[in-house]
Design an enzyme around this catalytic site. Structure first.
Site, PDB file in Angstrom:
ATOM      1  NE  ARG A   1      -1.803   1.885   3.548  1.00 57.39           N
ATOM      2  CZ  ARG A   1      -1.474   1.165   4.610  1.00 57.39           C
ATOM      3  NH1 ARG A   1      -1.930  -0.068   4.762  1.00 57.39           N
ATOM      4  NH2 ARG A   1      -0.667   1.663   5.526  1.00 57.39           N
TER       5      ARG A   1
ATOM      6  CE1 TYR B   1     -17.269  10.246 -15.723  1.00 57.09           C
ATOM      7  CE2 TYR B   1     -15.832  10.598 -13.837  1.00 57.09           C
ATOM      8  CZ  TYR B   1     -16.677   9.781 -14.570  1.00 57.09           C
ATOM      9  OH  TYR B   1     -16.916   8.503 -14.151  1.00 57.09           O
TER      10      TYR B   1
ATOM     11  CG  ASP C   1      -9.607  15.466 -15.818  1.00 54.06           C
ATOM     12  OD1 ASP C   1      -8.884  14.840 -16.609  1.00 54.06           O
ATOM     13  OD2 ASP C   1     -10.604  14.953 -15.268  1.00 54.06           O
TER      14      ASP C   1
ATOM     15  CE  LYS D   1     -12.530   7.260 -18.964  1.00 53.37           C
ATOM     16  NZ  LYS D   1     -12.340   7.222 -17.510  1.00 53.37           N
TER      17      LYS D   1
END
Length: 384
Positions: free
Chosen positions: A54, A107, A179, A204
């Protein structure tokens, strides 16, 4: 990034940054370290800085070094999804009572995060047209800690002048967050234009093959990078090693894919402008697009996303989506295959009734890298 990558071109950096040959075998691709914990050399004696995956994992480290190099940042961080990255950023930057300016086109998941999640712990937000620096300046309050931008935006393909808005944000003592998912670092590098933080959905264009979910943050300031890394570890929404490896693999072909995406999208947009059933085409590569000059100034090319509106309203737009055959009806974007969707009923259903509501007759295309003639013929038959 090692010295041998300094001053090299994007395509070379994409392939080599973070991709050091394995010291044990000489493997040219970083191994998938599918491991949760690491043998320590005595109490507190971490081998290579690794103790628990982690906190850090060698495969994720390779991706994070690659991301930082591609965006020209001091630190890159990879997350389990784009929204996980956004959530970590907001909880790092903001406290109850703080304010954020968000775009009037964004978005749907980002809007939902602000409207339904972040607002519940006392963070306020307001909407502005980020293509207009004066509108953003007017929306800023003494409590504003961040200005959030998508450029190109999702799904209306709006363009924001990053350099101009960086001055507006800096004057207010706020961070400019960009973004960069639609453009990718191959087409646009916001940090070089004055942004403080770059956000990506790695799902993406960076991954590029519709086979992985991931997110990223890249920052210019080393201190902010350390603070984000602390929160990433504390909150735990990290990219797994297999996901990190898949994104690294995708990034190696990012440049050649983006060239083809952009080339195909330009042809699609041109065809749509001449189609009798299309009432409006939204693509920054078109000279009539209001953000065309700004996009040409800050982007290498105009990307693979095209939106358009059709005569006949919502039902006609839905029918176009349903009739497509080469274009796959589905959410997401940025893969090698072309996708078609109805934002109002799919990716942007969460913004219905808000200032970000999208036109009901809107169709959004993620133009893939198939043969352009096949794509054009498919759209023509779908439009009827």
């Amino acid at each position: 990034m090692s010295d041998r990558h300094i001053s090299q071109h994007f395509e070379t950096v994409a392939i080599h940054a973070g991709n050091t040959a394995d010291p044990l075998t000489g493997a040219v691709v970083p191994p998938i370290y599918q491991v949760s914990t690491y043998k320590q050399d005595g109490v507190g004696g971490l081998r290579g800085g690794y103790e628990y995956s982690r906190s850090a994992n060698p495969t994720r480290t390779a991706l994070e070094e690659n991301l930082a190099a591609l965006e020209g940042g001091s630190r890159g961080l990879a997350f389990a999804s784009g929204l996980a990255a956004e959530d970590c950023l907001l909880r790092t930057l903001l406290s109850p009572g703080d304010h954020v300016v968000i775009p009037n086109d964004a978005y749907g998941g980002t809007f939902r995060l602000f409207a339904k999640v972040v607002s519940r712990w006392g963070v306020e937000w307001s909407v502005a047209d980020t293509s207009d620096p004066a509108a953003v300046r007017a929306a800023i309050t003494p409590a504003t800690k961040a200005v959030w931008v998508e450029t190109p935006s999702n799904p209306l393909l709006g363009i924001t002048d990053i350099a101009a808005l960086s001055h507006v944000a800096r004057e207010a003592g706020a961070k400019l967050v960009v973004d960069n998912t639609f453009a990718s670092p191959y087409l646009q590098q916001p940090l070089a234009l004055g942004a403080d933080v770059v956000v990506h959905s790695l799902t993406k264009y960076m991954g590029g093959h519709s086979d992985v979910v991931g997110g990223a943050l890249v920052v210019a300031d080393q201190a902010l990078g350390e603070e984000l890394a602390y929160h990433q570890n504390a909150m735990g929404a990290v990219a797994g090693p297999m996901d990190a490896w898949l994104v690294l693999r995708g990034i190696k072909t990012l440049a050649v894919r983006m060239d083809r995406h952009s080339e195909n999208a330009a042809r699609v947009a041109e065809m749509l402008t001449r189609h009798a059933r299309v009432t409006r085409v939204l693509y920054p590569g078109l000279p009539e697009h209001p953000g065309h000059e700004t996009a040409a100034k800050q982007m290498r090319s105009f990307g693979g996303m095209v939106s358009f509106q059709v005569e006949g309203g919502e039902e006609a737009a839905v029918e176009v989506c349903n009739r497509a055959k080469v274009f796959t009806l589905g959410e997401s974007l940025g893969g090698v295959e072309s996708l078609i969707e109805h934002p109002g009923r799919m990716t942007h259903a969460s913004v219905a009734g808000s200032l970000l509501e999208v036109p009901a007759d809107l169709v959004r295309l993620s133009v893939g890298i198939e043969n352009i003639d096949d794509l054009l013929e498919d759209l023509k038959q779908a439009l009827g």
